[in-house]
Structure formats: C-alpha cells, structure tokens
Scaffold this motif. Structure first.
Motif, PDB file in Angstrom:
ATOM      1  N   ILE A   8       0.849  -1.197   0.000  1.00 52.91           N
ATOM      2  CA  ILE A   8       0.000   0.000   0.000  1.00 52.91           C
ATOM      3  C   ILE A   8       0.884   1.245   0.000  1.00 52.91           C
ATOM      4  O   ILE A   8       1.556   1.548   0.983  1.00 52.91           O
ATOM      5  CB  ILE A   8      -0.951  -0.003   1.228  1.00 52.91           C
ATOM      6  CG1 ILE A   8      -1.811  -1.275   1.230  1.00 52.91           C
ATOM      7  CG2 ILE A   8      -1.837   1.232   1.223  1.00 52.91           C
ATOM      8  CD1 ILE A   8      -2.770  -1.387   2.404  1.00 52.91           C
ATOM      9  N   ASN A   9       0.876   1.949  -1.146  1.00 51.16           N
ATOM     10  CA  ASN A   9       1.756   3.115  -1.259  1.00 51.16           C
ATOM     11  C   ASN A   9       0.968   4.421  -1.201  1.00 51.16           C
ATOM     12  O   ASN A   9       1.301   5.394  -1.837  1.00 51.16           O
ATOM     13  CB  ASN A   9       2.602   3.030  -2.539  1.00 51.16           C
ATOM     14  CG  ASN A   9       1.724   2.930  -3.771  1.00 51.16           C
ATOM     15  OD1 ASN A   9       0.491   2.894  -3.659  1.00 51.16           O
ATOM     16  ND2 ASN A   9       2.338   2.911  -4.935  1.00 51.16           N
ATOM     17  N   TYR A  10      -0.136   4.405  -0.457  1.00 50.75           N
ATOM     18  CA  TYR A  10      -0.930   5.623  -0.251  1.00 50.75           C
ATOM     19  C   TYR A  10      -1.384   5.613   1.205  1.00 50.75           C
ATOM     20  O   TYR A  10      -1.278   4.577   1.888  1.00 50.75           O
ATOM     21  CB  TYR A  10      -2.130   5.640  -1.212  1.00 50.75           C
ATOM     22  CG  TYR A  10      -2.863   4.314  -1.307  1.00 50.75           C
ATOM     23  CD1 TYR A  10      -3.821   3.962  -0.353  1.00 50.75           C
ATOM     24  CD2 TYR A  10      -2.590   3.399  -2.324  1.00 50.75           C
ATOM     25  CE1 TYR A  10      -4.480   2.740  -0.415  1.00 50.75           C
ATOM     26  CE2 TYR A  10      -3.242   2.168  -2.389  1.00 50.75           C
ATOM     27  CZ  TYR A  10      -4.180   1.857  -1.437  1.00 50.75           C
ATOM     28  OH  TYR A  10      -4.827   0.656  -1.487  1.00 50.75           O
ATOM     29  N   ASP A  11      -1.864   6.761   1.682  1.00 56.64           N
ATOM     30  CA  ASP A  11      -2.308   6.828   3.083  1.00 56.64           C
ATOM     31  C   ASP A  11      -3.655   6.138   3.248  1.00 56.64           C
ATOM     32  O   ASP A  11      -4.544   6.281   2.401  1.00 56.64           O
ATOM     33  CB  ASP A  11      -2.431   8.295   3.520  1.00 56.64           C
ATOM     34  CG  ASP A  11      -1.062   8.944   3.625  1.00 56.64           C
ATOM     35  OD1 ASP A  11      -0.078   8.221   3.849  1.00 56.64           O
ATOM     36  OD2 ASP A  11      -0.991  10.175   3.463  1.00 56.64           O
ATOM     37  N   VAL A  12      -3.803   5.386   4.332  1.00 53.80           N
ATOM     38  CA  VAL A  12      -5.081   4.711   4.623  1.00 53.80           C
ATOM     39  C   VAL A  12      -5.538   5.075   6.031  1.00 53.80           C
ATOM     40  O   VAL A  12      -4.737   5.454   6.883  1.00 53.80           O
ATOM     41  CB  VAL A  12      -4.977   3.166   4.511  1.00 53.80           C
ATOM     42  CG1 VAL A  12      -5.008   2.705   3.084  1.00 53.80           C
ATOM     43  CG2 VAL A  12      -3.740   2.636   5.200  1.00 53.80           C
ATOM     44  N   ILE A  13      -6.830   4.935   6.250  1.00 56.44           N
ATOM     45  CA  ILE A  13      -7.414   5.290   7.546  1.00 56.44           C
ATOM     46  C   ILE A  13      -8.619   4.397   7.789  1.00 56.44           C
ATOM     47  O   ILE A  13      -9.167   3.811   6.835  1.00 56.44           O
ATOM     48  CB  ILE A  13      -7.801   6.799   7.557  1.00 56.44           C
ATOM     49  CG1 ILE A  13      -8.110   7.295   8.972  1.00 56.44           C
ATOM     50  CG2 ILE A  13      -8.969   7.076   6.623  1.00 56.44           C
ATOM     51  CD1 ILE A  13      -8.275   8.809   9.090  1.00 56.44           C
ATOM     52  N   SER A  14      -9.035   4.279   9.042  1.00 61.89           N
ATOM     53  CA  SER A  14     -10.298   3.587   9.348  1.00 61.89           C
ATOM     54  C   SER A  14     -11.254   4.596   9.998  1.00 61.89           C
ATOM     55  O   SER A  14     -10.813   5.630  10.517  1.00 61.89           O
ATOM     56  CB  SER A  14     -10.058   2.427  10.305  1.00 61.89           C
ATOM     57  OG  SER A  14      -9.651   2.921  11.559  1.00 61.89           O
ATOM     58  N   LEU A  15     -12.540   4.259  10.000  1.00 62.78           N
ATOM     59  CA  LEU A  15     -13.514   5.137  10.653  1.00 62.78           C
ATOM     60  C   LEU A  15     -13.167   5.264  12.129  1.00 62.78           C
ATOM     61  O   LEU A  15     -13.191   6.359  12.697  1.00 62.78           O
ATOM     62  CB  LEU A  15     -14.935   4.566  10.491  1.00 62.78           C
ATOM     63  CG  LEU A  15     -15.552   4.618   9.096  1.00 62.78           C
ATOM     64  CD1 LEU A  15     -16.948   4.025   9.113  1.00 62.78           C
ATOM     65  CD2 LEU A  15     -15.611   6.054   8.564  1.00 62.78           C
TER      66      LEU A  15
END
Ligand code: BTN
Length: 239
Positions: A141-148
C-alpha cells in the motif's frame, strides 16, 4: 430470507471474495437486487489486480444489480458519493473528499475501495470495502489509509452497510427520476482538487492538466495545452 428494503441479503462468515459469491448468486436472476457480505474474505481483490487486505471488523460487501453498460460511469460516481454521504451521517463535519473515479478520502487518506465487475446478462457486481475498525498495513500500500474508528467514528460493519444501502437506494431513485446531472453536481461538490493541476496515469502514459470537471458519462475532463481530453480510465496523482 433476510432483506433490507429491496435488497436480498446473503451473509457469510467467510468467502474468498464477496464479488465472486455475488456473481454466482445473481446467476439465478430471480431478484433485481442482491447484497452479499462476509466477516472474512480470504482472497479479497482490489483494482488493477491488487490484493484487498480483509481484516475482520472491516466491511466487505458486494451489490448485484442490473444496469446498462452506458451507465457504468455514473454508477461508479453514485457509489462513491453514497459512501461519502454515509460517512457524513455519523459526522456531518467529517473531512471527506472524492477522488475520481472511485475513491473516498477521509482526512486525506483512503477509507474505502470500490471494484465493479461484469456479471451475467445485464447484472453488474459493485464490490465495496470500508475500513471500519482496522487500518490495513502492508508494503504493497503506497498511499495513506485510515479507518472510521481511527477518525473517531465508532460503528459496526453491519450498521454502516444498512445506512449505505438506504442512501444508495435513494440515489438510484434520484438518478432514474432526475438523470445524472444532480448527482454529478453533488459529486463535484466533494471532488478533490477540482480546477487544480493533476496528473493522470493512463495505461501507457501520464497526462497533466487542469481537472475541469466530469462529463455526462462520469468521465474525467482534463484541460491540457492541446484542449480538453476526456479520460475514461486512469489513476489521478495530484501535483
Ligand atoms: C480498490 O482497489 O480500491 C477496490 C477494493 C475493493 C474491495 C472490495 S471488498 C468487497 C469486494 N470483494 C472483493 O474481493 N473486492 C471488493
């Protein structure tokens, strides 16, 4: 049999990919609207042949419904807009944005993914993954990720899916009764970097230009030195 509004719902503990299960189920063609969800996916798929890391607690579901191929672009935007609107029901001030064609960003990081695939006849499968409780971590994963959860929104996969189905169904009615214009304008209201310079990665080249809008098929309009180019498929990089 479980139903949510018009949707015939199938729940599983574990499947390889809810998209594959949805394709199999809709081949009986008895219903107009199917939903398949699972607690776990062992072979979750992302776009461009990528893996979709499917951690328990997150939401994995696929809708199967019929529409004409010409509507594909508008259905993609309808789906991402519906996801954004669902997040806003939890926090109207959430910092959410839409990245063409089908990403939803929360605090500038990817919160969900959409994978649309063709099924039998006129059926299409719209596969959706939402990071509800867990934020996937991987070298791929080469992008920013987030969870609720990480953003302070506490809900369950099931609650989120129910809310989403309600909003998605309302948007379908809007599309059928009023055409794509209204949805398109709503989508553009949340579009990230509309009117700014973006880079779009196509299959064999990268284009740079001004993100000047979306056409009536849901395609991206890029204003370049040589004129406006209509982009049907690609990945945006902001620059
Ligand atoms: C993306 O790459 O952004 C799209 C990810 C789509 C993931 C969802 S999870 C439910 C459905 N089943 C899959 O195998 N993929 C989609």
């Amino acid at each position: 049999m479980d139903r949510i509004n018009n949707w015939k719902l199938f729940r599983y503990e574990e499947v390889e990919s809810t998209n594959d299960t949805a394709k199999e189920l809709c081949s009986d063609q008895r219903e107009n609207f199917y939903v398949v969800t699972a607690q776990r996916q062992t072979k979750g798929r992302g776009r461009r042949g990528r893996q979709w890391i499917s951690q328990e607690g997150n939401l994995f579901f696929s809708l199967a419904l019929e529409f004409e191929t010409e509507k594909l672009g508008s259905m993609v935007l309808l789906t991402s807009l519906s996801l954004l609107q669902t997040i806003k029901t939890y926090n109207p001030n959430a910092d959410v944005a839409l990245k063409w064609p089908n990403d939803v960003l929360l605090n500038n990081a990817k919160i969900s993914g959409i994978l649309i695939e063709k099924a039998i006849g006129h059926y299409w499968v719209i596969g959706i993954g939402v990071n509800i409780k867990k934020t996937p971590v991987s070298k791929e994963i080469n992008y920013d990720v987030i969870s609720l959860e990480q953003s302070g929104i506490h809900t369950t996969a099931d609650m989120f899916m129910k809310n989403f189905l309600q909003i998605f169904s309302q948007n379908m009615v809007l599309l059928e009764t009023q055409g794509f214009d209204k949805l398109k304008n709503l989508w553009l209201k949340y579009a990230k970097d509309l009117g700014k310079t973006i880079k779009v990665q196509l299959e064999h080249k990268t284009l740079e230009g001004l993100f000047s809008g979306i056409d009536n098929n849901g395609f991206l309009l890029l204003k370049t030195e040589t004129g406006i180019i209509t982009i049907t498929a690609g990945e945006i990089f902001y620059g």
